[in-house]
Design a protein around this motif. Sequence first.
Motif, PDB file in Angstrom:
ATOM      1  N   ASP A 157       0.828  -1.211   0.000  1.00  0.00           N
ATOM      2  CA  ASP A 157       0.000   0.000   0.000  1.00  0.00           C
ATOM      3  C   ASP A 157       0.858   1.255   0.000  1.00  0.00           C
ATOM      4  OD1 ASP A 157      -2.372  -1.300  -0.114  1.00  0.00           O
ATOM      5  OD2 ASP A 157      -2.970  -0.944   1.959  1.00  0.00           O
TER       6      ASP A 157
ATOM      7  N   THR B   5       1.922  -6.151 -11.546  1.00  0.00           N
ATOM      8  CA  THR B   5       2.497  -6.953 -10.464  1.00  0.00           C
ATOM      9  C   THR B   5       3.215  -6.051  -9.473  1.00  0.00           C
ATOM     10  OG1 THR B   5       4.641  -7.264 -11.549  1.00  0.00           O
ATOM     11  CG2 THR B   5       2.875  -8.841 -12.095  1.00  0.00           C
ATOM     12  N   GLU B   6       3.418  -6.575  -8.269  1.00  0.00           N
ATOM     13  CA  GLU B   6       4.159  -5.817  -7.264  1.00  0.00           C
ATOM     14  C   GLU B   6       5.590  -5.562  -7.729  1.00  0.00           C
ATOM     15  OE1 GLU B   6       5.208  -5.831  -2.457  1.00  0.00           O
ATOM     16  OE2 GLU B   6       4.052  -7.490  -3.348  1.00  0.00           O
TER      17      GLU B   6
ATOM     18  N   GLU C 200      -6.465   4.206  -6.372  1.00  0.00           N
ATOM     19  CA  GLU C 200      -7.558   3.271  -6.667  1.00  0.00           C
ATOM     20  C   GLU C 200      -7.297   2.536  -7.983  1.00  0.00           C
ATOM     21  OE1 GLU C 200     -11.089   5.594  -6.754  1.00  0.00           O
ATOM     22  OE2 GLU C 200     -11.326   5.682  -4.562  1.00  0.00           O
ATOM     23  N   ARG C 201      -6.843   3.256  -8.972  1.00  0.00           N
ATOM     24  CA  ARG C 201      -6.598   2.643 -10.277  1.00  0.00           C
ATOM     25  C   ARG C 201      -5.435   1.657 -10.217  1.00  0.00           C
ATOM     26  NH1 ARG C 201      -7.243   8.396 -13.581  1.00  0.00           N
ATOM     27  NH2 ARG C 201      -9.492   8.650 -13.139  1.00  0.00           N
TER      28      ARG C 201
ATOM     29  N   LEU D 293      -3.718  -4.072  -9.960  1.00  0.00           N
ATOM     30  CA  LEU D 293      -3.096  -5.184  -9.233  1.00  0.00           C
ATOM     31  C   LEU D 293      -4.104  -6.306  -9.001  1.00  0.00           C
ATOM     32  CD1 LEU D 293      -1.014  -3.106  -6.655  1.00  0.00           C
ATOM     33  CD2 LEU D 293      -0.038  -4.720  -8.313  1.00  0.00           C
ATOM     34  N   GLU D 294      -5.283  -5.940  -8.582  1.00  0.00           N
ATOM     35  CA  GLU D 294      -6.311  -6.944  -8.288  1.00  0.00           C
ATOM     36  C   GLU D 294      -6.728  -7.702  -9.540  1.00  0.00           C
ATOM     37  OE1 GLU D 294      -9.361  -4.595  -6.554  1.00  0.00           O
ATOM     38  OE2 GLU D 294      -8.294  -4.305  -4.645  1.00  0.00           O
ATOM     39  N   GLN D 295      -6.712  -7.028 -10.694  1.00  0.00           N
ATOM     40  CA  GLN D 295      -7.120  -7.670 -11.936  1.00  0.00           C
ATOM     41  C   GLN D 295      -5.980  -8.422 -12.617  1.00  0.00           C
ATOM     42  OE1 GLN D 295      -9.235  -4.942 -14.558  1.00  0.00           O
ATOM     43  NE2 GLN D 295     -10.183  -3.906 -12.797  1.00  0.00           N
ATOM     44  N   GLY D 296      -4.805  -8.395 -12.003  1.00  0.00           N
ATOM     45  CA  GLY D 296      -3.678  -9.107 -12.579  1.00  0.00           C
ATOM     46  C   GLY D 296      -3.038  -8.402 -13.757  1.00  0.00           C
TER      47      GLY D 296
ATOM     48  N   GLU E 204      -7.953   1.039 -15.146  1.00  0.00           N
ATOM     49  CA  GLU E 204      -7.036  -0.001 -14.672  1.00  0.00           C
ATOM     50  C   GLU E 204      -6.121  -0.452 -15.810  1.00  0.00           C
ATOM     51  OE1 GLU E 204     -10.310   0.459 -11.964  1.00  0.00           O
ATOM     52  OE2 GLU E 204     -10.320   0.036 -14.129  1.00  0.00           O
TER      53      GLU E 204
ATOM     54  N   LYS F 286      -4.415  -0.007  -7.542  1.00  0.00           N
ATOM     55  CA  LYS F 286      -4.861  -1.185  -6.796  1.00  0.00           C
ATOM     56  C   LYS F 286      -5.808  -2.040  -7.632  1.00  0.00           C
ATOM     57  CE  LYS F 286      -4.279   0.624  -2.099  1.00  0.00           C
ATOM     58  NZ  LYS F 286      -4.945   0.996  -0.819  1.00  0.00           N
ATOM     59  N   GLY F 287      -6.652  -1.395  -8.420  1.00  0.00           N
ATOM     60  CA  GLY F 287      -7.534  -2.145  -9.299  1.00  0.00           C
ATOM     61  C   GLY F 287      -6.753  -2.937 -10.329  1.00  0.00           C
TER      62      GLY F 287
END
Length: 944
Positions: A32, A299-300, A287-288, A293-296, A261, A290-291
């Motif tokens: 984060d 990557t970190e 937000e974008r 990242l969540e959608q693949g 995203e 993180k979105g």
Amino acid sequence: MTASTPSTPPFRDPRLPFAKRIDDLLSRLTLDEKVFFLHQYVPAVERLGIAAWRTGQEGLHGVAWMGPATVFPQAVGLGATWNPELVRRVGEAVAREVRAMSARDERVGLNVWAPVVNLLRHPLWGRNEEGYSEDPRLTSAIATAYTHGLRGGHPVFWRTAPILKHWLAHNNETARDTSSSSVRPRVLHEYDLRAFRSTVEAGAVAGVMPAYNLVNGRPNHVSPYLNDHLRTWTEDDLFVCSDACAPSNLVETEHYFDTYEESTAAAVVAGLDSFTDHGTDPTKTVERLKGALEQGLLTEKEIDLAVRRQLSVRFRLGEFDPEGDPYAAEAAFDTPEHRALAQEAAEQAIVLLRNDGMLPLAPDTRIAVVGLLADECKLDWYSGTLIHRSTPLEGLYERFGAERVRFTEGVDRVLLRTSSGAYLTVPRTDSDDEVRGAEGALDPALLKGRTDLPPLTTSPEAGTELALVDWGDGVLTLRAPDGRYLSVAEDGYLRASADQPGGWIVQETFRLEPHDHGHLLRHLGTGHHVQVAADGVKVAGEDPEVFELVVVERGEEAVARAAAEADVTVVIAGNDPHINGRETEDRSTLDLPAHQARLLHAARTANPRTVLVITSAYPYALEPGPLPAVLWTAHGGQAAGTALARVLAGDVSPAGRLPQTWYESDADLPDLLDYDVIGSRQTYLYFEGTPLYPFGHGLSYTSFSYGDLKVEPEGDGLRVSFSVTNTGRTASDEVPQLYTRAVDPSVPRPRRELLAHTRLTLAPGARTEVAFDVPLRAFEFWDVARGSWRLDPGAYDLLVGTSSADIRIRTTVRLAGEPAAPRDVLQLGLLAADFDEQSGAEIVDRTKRAGDSVTPGSSGVAQLVYRNCDFGSSGVARVTVEVAGEGEVTVEAGAVQATLALPSPTETPYTYTLLDAPLALTGVHDVHLRLRGPVRLAHVGFSG
């Protein structure tokens, strides 16, 4: 340095290399926290003792937007000095003031967004003032010097971190966030990339900022060139910061991606490290990310890479080593040295375009100084606030004495009468004295946008006489007798409340529109007309007032009277940097505004001994006429007036040189969006007409002779040496320039190309030797047949002179290069964008991530030519084209041709299909392709 204690984390240990310290710090940050690092305004990480940080401090020609600072000449003026060492010192002074101001104002950051290295390809570009030159080598030389000044000389720590703007091929404001620059490979490598590359390779660049536009159909903020080119030029981490709002443009105006995203992930993957979006609020960017990242989509590891590059900059700036940072206690601000440097830079930036012996002026000359800029010291969008101010009038008063100088501005003085017979009136208020400083100067901080002043009213008896100036294209300013401009504040009322036109949206410009027997007065900032209401004069969308324009005095009448009574008239003409040519607004013409042309005509008719001084951010086309002397200077900052007066008086011999071609008329210009400098013969490199004044031009008050030209091998290159002698009676600077020309090139090459230059000072009769070391790679061109640089063997002229047109000595050398070879189309086929010639074609994106295709432009038809294609002795039997969209491709070579048509449109412009047809060829032929319809051609292959 002291050893760290066991409790000291490694990222705080000054004994460790930066890379290891960054590794340690990255390992301590949460995902984060790292995501927040990708916004322009990076929050503090209190648990680790890491301070908040932000990217972006404007410093183009002084610290901008943060209040009073030393104001140097505009960037194009610094380019006109042709003096890298001077510009390095200017960069150092700016960096010192950034540090000094940052110590007392947390808003001032150390990540400086400067310099601008976009090439001044087209003189109608609204941001012409921000660049250095139309030539990539001169631009790089000046930009490199400025970045070295900003960086500082310490081997480890940087005084500031320069960011180059704007990557890439950005030279138009018209539709700047949706237009695409079609840049063929030769132009890309030989022109647009060259200025960036040489500056990055010099080692004082922290990163770049992508431009708003698209290149070859792909937005710069997702450009593969960031990683494929930029980051291969140095081993240092380069930090890429977005331009303001550009990440959102990927979805909102460019419609390049469907979701934020997708766009955010694509930008990070392409190499973007910092999002300048939504002001100080990181919420949407986070937000974008993180979105994604969540959608693949991200990557970190890719986040880490971006954060690493930012931290690399912060470590180099000494943030984590306050005790070791040599610049931590910097306090140099508005010093006598900085003031003297501002004057020196302004003097060196002045270019003497023409002189029939009138200049310099004798000390007892009676001077009429006239013109709309005669008593102005204009700032631009990227200026700081003036601490000191010198106008041409003030400089001439100081140098020649007020009793010998007569001033007439030349404005039209008018009254505006309403349909009821009343006059527009600026009310006098008790607060007028409150907005003036101790010396009576208007205080811009109090004036701009004031709503406590009473709005304009009307009077049936007598109105206020206003100064009206037409800046061209019918764009007007109106000024009250006390010097305040009519402006519109947020409440919509007209007030005399601005010291100068300015702001992101200028609120001080108007247009008179004929209506019935009078005029409507449109306010350009809001787009609404002026209305006279019971509570005051305001702008509104209804009930506009019809005004009669009552001319009290024409400006040319006052100018003619003043000129007739003087020995010499000095006309100061040019532009206001906030009007008709600035960021967001390109110019429409090279012509001098009609109002100023009238003043110039009146002056020289009344007094043939007239000197024209053009103070402008860009070139003009001047009508022919008997002008004995013409000078040009960019807006010269705080010392502009003093510098000009010293040059006119002969205290300083002018030696500035034009950093771009001055064309005779608009007819000489290509379309603003035509970036093919080779095909459309743009800039001095390829222009085949006769310019008004050529690139590199600039005269002196003395004369110089050149001789003793020698060329000797030196390492992997040539040493070119010659002598320069001051043959006149005046000490002066001179700017020797070395050009080359391929005598019999295998492909179209520049008619003349700058290789090197220097600026030197010579006393009367003095002689000096000049030597340039020129690497052989400077003679190479980008060979599209092989996709790499190549040195054409053969003869090359070496030309030495005082401009690209004034060549004094020359010789010819023969260079042993690598002969051209036919294209091996059997093995490689033809990449569509690797054409030798084209007409009607545009290069577009092959996919959203990488690659190029070619499609017809607005005409719907494109012609492509590929020279010397080798089909072998056994030959080929078939041709294959990789295409998308709809339309057809005709392939012609020798006496055979084939037309391949898409039977139906492909699903998307990125859905490619293969079409093939018979085509029997042997030997070497030129291949001609004709594209019809919205077809995208990526590749042409041949097979047996």
